[in-house]
Write an enzyme that holds these catalytic residues in place. Sequence first.
Site, PDB file in Angstrom:
ATOM      1  N   CYS A 144       0.828  -1.204   0.000  1.00 34.35           N
ATOM      2  CA  CYS A 144       0.000   0.000   0.000  1.00 34.35           C
ATOM      3  C   CYS A 144       0.864   1.256   0.000  1.00 34.35           C
ATOM      4  CB  CYS A 144      -0.932  -0.015   1.212  1.00 34.35           C
ATOM      5  SG  CYS A 144      -1.938   1.468   1.360  1.00 34.35           S
ATOM      6  N   CYS A 153      -0.372   4.075   2.245  1.00 31.83           N
ATOM      7  CA  CYS A 153      -0.104   3.851   3.677  1.00 31.83           C
ATOM      8  C   CYS A 153       1.377   4.053   4.008  1.00 31.83           C
ATOM      9  CB  CYS A 153      -0.465   2.422   4.081  1.00 31.83           C
ATOM     10  SG  CYS A 153      -1.992   1.800   3.386  1.00 31.83           S
ATOM     11  N   ASP A 154       2.255   3.553   3.160  1.00 32.11           N
ATOM     12  CA  ASP A 154       3.656   3.423   3.562  1.00 32.11           C
ATOM     13  C   ASP A 154       4.651   4.281   2.790  1.00 32.11           C
ATOM     14  OD1 ASP A 154       2.809   1.520   5.379  1.00 32.11           O
ATOM     15  OD2 ASP A 154       3.079  -0.137   3.993  1.00 32.11           O
TER      16      ASP A 154
END
Length: 320
Positions: A145, A148-149
């Site tokens: 992701c 997200c990261d």
Amino acid sequence: MTQSRHVIIVGSGPAGLTAAIYTARAQLEPLVIEGEPSSTSDQPGGQLMLTTEVENFPGFVDGIMGPELMQAFRGQAARFGAEFETAKVSRIDLESRPFRLWIGDPDAAEPTYEADAVIVATGAQSLMLGLPNEERLLGHGVSTCATCDGFFFRDLPIVVVGGGDSALEEALFLTRFANSVTIVHRREEFRASKVMQQRALEHPKITVRWNSTVVDILGENKVTGIILEDTVNGERDELDVSGVFVAIGHRPNTDLFKGQLTMEDTGYLVTEAATTATNIDGVFACGDVQDHRYRQAITAAGSGCMAAIDVERWLESRAG
Ligand code: NAP
């Protein structure tokens, strides 16, 4: 002996557990069938159990670890009386009333549970490459992701694996952080839409390794590199990278519902516009199992709340 419940929630990611908090507070005494660990990448709590730090879930100024966040969701649901069964549903019958669910032997004559309403929150899983070190380094440089990261890879070199729209979208997003993004694709042309291809190919930070597969991911505690293999001549070489984003597609966890709930060709459940209602009255779906667009913990939680409210109203309308 078959146990009867008002509401059974299948799945325990942000969607299922938010539905549990809301239905528990509505005094519907929900039972959450939360799944059971079958591998590192298949655990109760869903995809956040595979993440390290979560910085985009509102309310946590300094971020929170994915598993800790899911523990908090679960604890909050339990505090209001939600009950949990750590198991997987092996069979479900949504034709009968009440609905019938089996744990364990799917051929048992008697179901394990009966429920007036069911909330499906079984989520989706990212397809993975299947390399041993990929699973070990998930959350430590291996990610599925970018939203997200990506932030954790400021000024670092990363690779994105895949050639579809997801891979190119992730690669383009990651150029905001990384100092270089290498897309590794197993063929010599992308599957992605032309417009995404053009954007990716024209981006100064993006390079493409065509006809290449990742055959190993290197690093003790965090990713330090990958081994690439040329699919044409079989030659191998090492690339120093800090992040490996696997973007080769997702699969919703909907096998259990085949032939009963309406799905798209890709397996995602179809819900009625702006609600969580499925094609079966009394069965509601929330979270990634019915959302291939947003796929965020916060959107899953939001739709879990919607499912709980939909269930509550549906049960009330029947009682009335
Ligand atoms: P996808 O279109 O199925 O693409 C998957 C990619 O991963 C393909 O290029 C495939 O290679 C590669 N791949 C699959 N298994 C692999 C493996 N084991 N090793 C290496 N490579 C592998 O999946 P997606 O990109 O997630 O997209 C899913 C759907 O959502 C598509 O319809 C897409 O258009 C849509 N989507 C749209 C947008 C957008 O419009 N902004 C964004 C994301 C997704 P091959 O090409 O060789 O098969």
